[in-house]
Design an enzyme around this catalytic site. Structure first.
Site, PDB file in Angstrom:
ATOM      1  CG  HIS A  65      14.832  22.046  27.257  1.00 41.23           C
ATOM      2  ND1 HIS A  65      13.540  22.102  27.745  1.00 41.23           N
ATOM      3  CD2 HIS A  65      15.067  20.739  27.007  1.00 41.23           C
ATOM      4  CE1 HIS A  65      13.027  20.884  27.805  1.00 41.23           C
ATOM      5  NE2 HIS A  65      13.935  20.025  27.348  1.00 41.23           N
ATOM      6  CB  CYS A 182      12.773  14.132  28.434  1.00 43.00           C
ATOM      7  SG  CYS A 182      14.221  15.176  28.748  1.00 43.00           S
TER       8      CYS A 182
END
Length: 668
Positions: A65, A182
C-alpha cells in the site's frame, strides 16, 4: 465517490511469483479502471513503501500500500494466489493480496474506509470467506462490507467506539492505553488497533487504543490515560504527544508486533506494571505511577538487536545536531567570504559594532556561527542520551557533552558522553524506588545522580584517553597526503552514496562535521570530499534522464529535473525515487561516481569550511575549479553507468518489449 473496489479490481486467480509482479498485476487493473494515472510512478511509490518495512502479515495476507500523487481516488485491488507470494510475513507466503492505493491528498472519510478494511482483516471469518469465494463481483461486495447485519456488527468491532466510555462498575480490571502508528498510516495502524482490542476483550482487560493514522487521531481522554496501569506503544514512526504517558510503565514495540502477538504485549504490560508497583487486580486499586520510569532503553521495537538500537541512538543525536551544524557552519563560512579569514580575530560585537562597516557584519556572523557551533557536541551527546532514556537523559547528556568540549575530547567525546549518560539513567530507572521519592525522581534525583556520575567518568576515567585519541586522529587528518588521502576519499565517497541520506551516509557526514569543530587542513579536505560525493547521486540521475530520457518513465524524467537543484544543493535524497524504482542499477552507479569524486577531491586538495550548501558555497572552497571538476567527473561516471546498465536490460528484454517507451523498473 466511486466504490472502493469493484469486480474488475478483483483477480481470484492471481498469477505472480514475486511481490513486485503481484503489485504490477493489480496496479494494471487500477490503471485500466482510470484510478492510477501513471503506472510506473505509482509502482515506484509502492516499492518505496515496501522498502520501509515488509507488508506481509500472519495468516497469509499481503497488503502492499502507499499514498501516491498518481492515484485519483481511494482504491482497493484484491488478488488470490494459489501458490502464495512472499511478502515477508513470519509465517510464510501470502495467498490474499490487497493493493491499497490512497491519493496524496486523501480526505479523512476516504482513509476511514481504508482503515475499516484493515480492521476486518483481523477477522478469520472474513478472510476464510474470501478464500472460498470464486466470483469476483461477490468477492468485491464482501470486501466492501455488503454482508449480513450480524457480520457487519462483528466487522465494525469495538475499535470505533469513543475512547471516553467509562469502565464498568465493580472490581477494577487491569487498564491499558495503547497507541498504534505506521509510516503510511493506512493499514498496519488500524490492524494493530483491532488486534489489541480483540486480545484485550479475551484477556478481560480494559484496553483503549488511539490510532495515529493518516486520517488523523482522536486523543484518548486524559482521565483514561491517568487511570491506566500501563501503556503499549506499537509504532514505526514517532508517537505524537508522547509526554502524556510519562510515568507509566511502557511496552514500546514495532507496529507489527501488535498485529502478530497482541496477547503477549498485554502480558508484558501486566508484568511491567507489577514491577513498577502500578498494577491492579480485581481486588486492588491502582497505585501511584512511578514517574522515574518513562521508557527504559531496552524496550526497543520487536526484533531489534543491540546494533540496531545503537545505530538508532546515534542517529537521534546526529539528526538533532545537524541544524546547529548547518546554521553555525554556514554563518562562519559567510563571515569568511565577507571579511576574510582574519575575521576570527575581530573583537566582540557586543563591545564594538558599526552598522555601516562590512567587517562588523562579518564579525557578527562569525561570532553567532561560533556560538551555534559551540552547541554541536553537547547537543549530540544530549540527544543520544535522549534516544536511550527519553527526557531524563537530556541533562546528563548535555553535561557530558559540555565536559567533552572542555577537555578537548571533541566529537568522539560527545558520542561517548551521550552513551554513558543514557546508560547511567537507564540503570537508575531500573532501581526499586521508595514511594516517597518517586515524585522527585525525574526533576531532582535522576539529573543530580546521573550528572555527577557522568561528570566523574568524563573528567577522571575516560575523558583523558578519548581526548588523546581525538588529538591523534586530528593530527593524522592534518598529515594526510598522497595515496592515503585518495583512499580515504574513495571510502567516504562510497559511504555517502550507499544509502542516500541513510545511516551510513550520516556516519560519513558526521565524521566530516566533527572535524570542523577543530579545523585543520586535513579535516577541511574531508569535509570537501564528503559534500562533493553527496552531490553526485542526484546530479548523475539528472544527467542520465537528460541524455537518455527514453530509458526512464515519465515520473522519473520529472524527478530528474528536480534532481539538478537537489544535487546542486547537496541533498543526496534527490536520488531516492530512482533508487526505489531500480536500486540494483542506481545504487552501484551512484557509489562508483561518489568514489571517483571523493578520490579526486582529496587528490586536488580541495578544502571546505561550510558543512552544507553544495555548489552555492563554491566561492568558499579551496581549489574551487578543480573541486567542480571532481563533482563533474563523478556525475558523468554515475550517469554513464546508469545508462549502460539500463540499456543492457532494454536489449535483453527486447523480444518481449511492449510499445511503451518507459523501461520497467526493477526493485531490489
Amino acid at each position: 465517490m466511486s466504490q472502493l473496489i469493484t469486480a474488475d479490481l478483483v483477480d481470484v486467480d492471481l498469477f505472480a511469483d514475486t511481490k513486485e509482479a503481484a503489485a504490477r498485476s493489480l496496479a494494471e487493473r487500477m490503471a485500466a479502471a482510470g484510478r492510477v494515472t501513471d503506472l510506473e510512478a505509482f509502482l515506484a511509490d509502492v516499492a518505496a513503501r515496501e522498502a520501509q518495512m515488509p507488508t506481509g502479515l500472519n495468516g497469509g495476507i499481503g497488503i502492499p500500500h502507499c499514498r501516491s500523487a498518481h492515484v485519483t481516488e481511494p482504491t482497493l485491488a484484491f488478488g488470490r494466489s494459489a501458490e502464495g507470494i512472499d511478502f515477508g510475513a513470519p509465517d510464510g507466503p501470502a495467498d490474499l493480496i490487497f493493493l491499497i492505493a490512497a491519493p496524496a491528498g486523501a480526505d479523512d472519510d476516504h482513509l476511514t474506509i481504508l482503515s475499516a478494511l484493515a480492521r476486518r482483516l483481523a477477522d478469520s471469518t472474513f478472510t476464510e470467506a474470501l478464500r472460498a469465494e470464486r466470483d469476483p463481483a461477490r468477492a468485491a461486495a464482501l470486501i466492501r462490507g455488503e454482508t449480513p447485519p450480524e457480520a457487519d456488527a462483528e466487522a465494525e468491532g469495538p475499535a470505533d467506539q469513543p475512547d471516553t466510555t467509562p469502565a464498568d462498575s465493580g472490581p477494577s480490571p487491569f487498564r491499558v492505553v495503547a497507541v498504534t502508528s505506521c509510516p503510511t498510516g493506512i493499514a498496519h495502524t488500524y490492524m494493530a488497533a483491532e488486534a489489541l482490542q480483540r486480545a484485550g476483550e479475551e484477556e478481560g482487560v480494559d484496553l483503549r487504543v488511539e490510532t495515529q493514522g493518516s486520517a488523523g487521531f482522536r486523543r484518548i481522554d486524559p482521565a483514561v490515560v491517568a487511570a491506566a496501569d500501563a501503556v503499549i506503544l506499537a509504532h514505526d514512526v514517532e508517537v505524537r504527544e508522547k509526554a502524556r504517558f510519562a510515568g507509566k510503565p511502557v511496552v514500546d514495540v514495532g507496529v507489527k508486533a501488535a498485529i502478530n502477538r497482541p496477547a503477549a504485549l498485554i502480558a508484558e504490560a501486566r508484568e511491567k506494571a507489577a514491577q513498577a508497583g502500578t498494577g491492579t487486580t480485581a481486588e486492588a486499586a491502582p497505585k501511584t505511577p512511578d514517574a522515574s520510569r518513562p521508557a527504559p532503553m531496552d524496550e526497543g521495537a520487536e526484533g531489534e538487536g543491540f546494533g540496531t538500537r545503537l545505530r538508532t541512538w546515534l542517529m537521534t543525536g546526529v539528526s538533532y545536531m545537524v541544524p546547529f551544524v548547518a546554521a553555525g557552519g554556514l554563518l562562519i563560512a559567510l563571515a569568511f567570504a565577507l571579511g576574510g579569514y582574519r575575521i576570527s580575530d575581530a573583537p566582540s560585537v557586543a563591545e564594538h559594532f558599526a552598522w555601516g562597516e562590512a567587517a562588523s557584519w562579518a564579525a557578527l556572523m562569525f561570532q553567532t556561527g561560533q556560538a551555534a557551533f559551540g552547541f554541536l557536541v553537547p547537543v549530540l551527546a544530549g540527544f543520544i542520551a535522549y534516544g536511550m532514556a527519553d527526557r531524563p537523559g537530556l541533562v546528563p547528556g548535555f553535561v557530558g557533552g559540555a565536559i567533552a568540549v572542555t577537555i578537548d575530547a571533541g566529537f568522539l567525546g560527545g558520542l561517548v558522553a551521550g552513551l554513558l549518560a543514557g546508560a547511567v539513567v537507564a540503570a537508575i530507572q531500573r532501581l526499586t524506588i521508595p514511594p516517597v521519592l518517586r515524585g522527585i525522581m525525574p526533576v531532582v534525583v535522576i539529573p543530580l545522580v546521573s550528572s555527577a556520575v557522568v561528570g566523574f567518568l568524563m573528567f577522571v576515567v575516560v575523558g583523558g584517553p578519548i581526548a588523546s585519541f581525538q588529538k591523534a586522529m586530528t593530527d593524522w587528518l592534518g598529515e594526510l597526503s598522497g595515496a592515503n588521502a585518495v583512499l580515504l576519499g574513495v571510502l567516504l565517497g562510497l559511504m555517502m552514496c550507499f544509502d542516500l541520506g541513510g545511516p551510513v551516509n550520516k556516519v560519513a557526514y558526521a565524521f566530516a562535521v566533527g572535524g570542523l569543530a577543530t579545523p585543520t587542513d586535513g579535516s577541511l579536505k574531508v569535509m570537501a570530499a564528503v559534500m562533493a560525493a553527496g552531490m553526485v547521486p542526484p546530479l548523475g540521475m539528472a544527467l542520465a534522464t537528460t541524455v537518455r530520457a527514453r530509458l526512464f518513465g515519465k515520473a522519473e524524467r520529472e524527478n530528474g529535473k528536480a534532481a539538478w537543484v537537489l544535487g546542486a544543493s547537496f541533498i543526496s535524497e534527490g536520488a531516492i525515487p530512482f533508487a526505489a524504482a531500480d536500486s540494483l542499477r542506481v545504487i552501484p552507479s551512484a557509489m562508483a561516481g561518489g568514489a571517483v569524486t571523493g578520490a579526486l577531491s582529496m587528490a586536488f586538495g580541495a578544502t571546505l569550511r561550510a558543512p552544507h550548501g553544495g555548489l552555492f558555497v563554491v566561492p568558499l572552497i579551496g581549489n574551487a575549479l578543480l573541486y567542480v571538476v571532481a563533482i563533474a567527473a563523478g556525475t558523468v561516471v554515475t550517469a554513464a553507468l546508469v545508462v549502460l546498465l539500463k540499456s543492457r536490460r532494454t536489449v535483453e528484454a527486447a523480444p518481449a518489449a511492449s510499445d511503451t517507451p518507459a523501461v520497467e523498473p526493477v526493485s531490489a
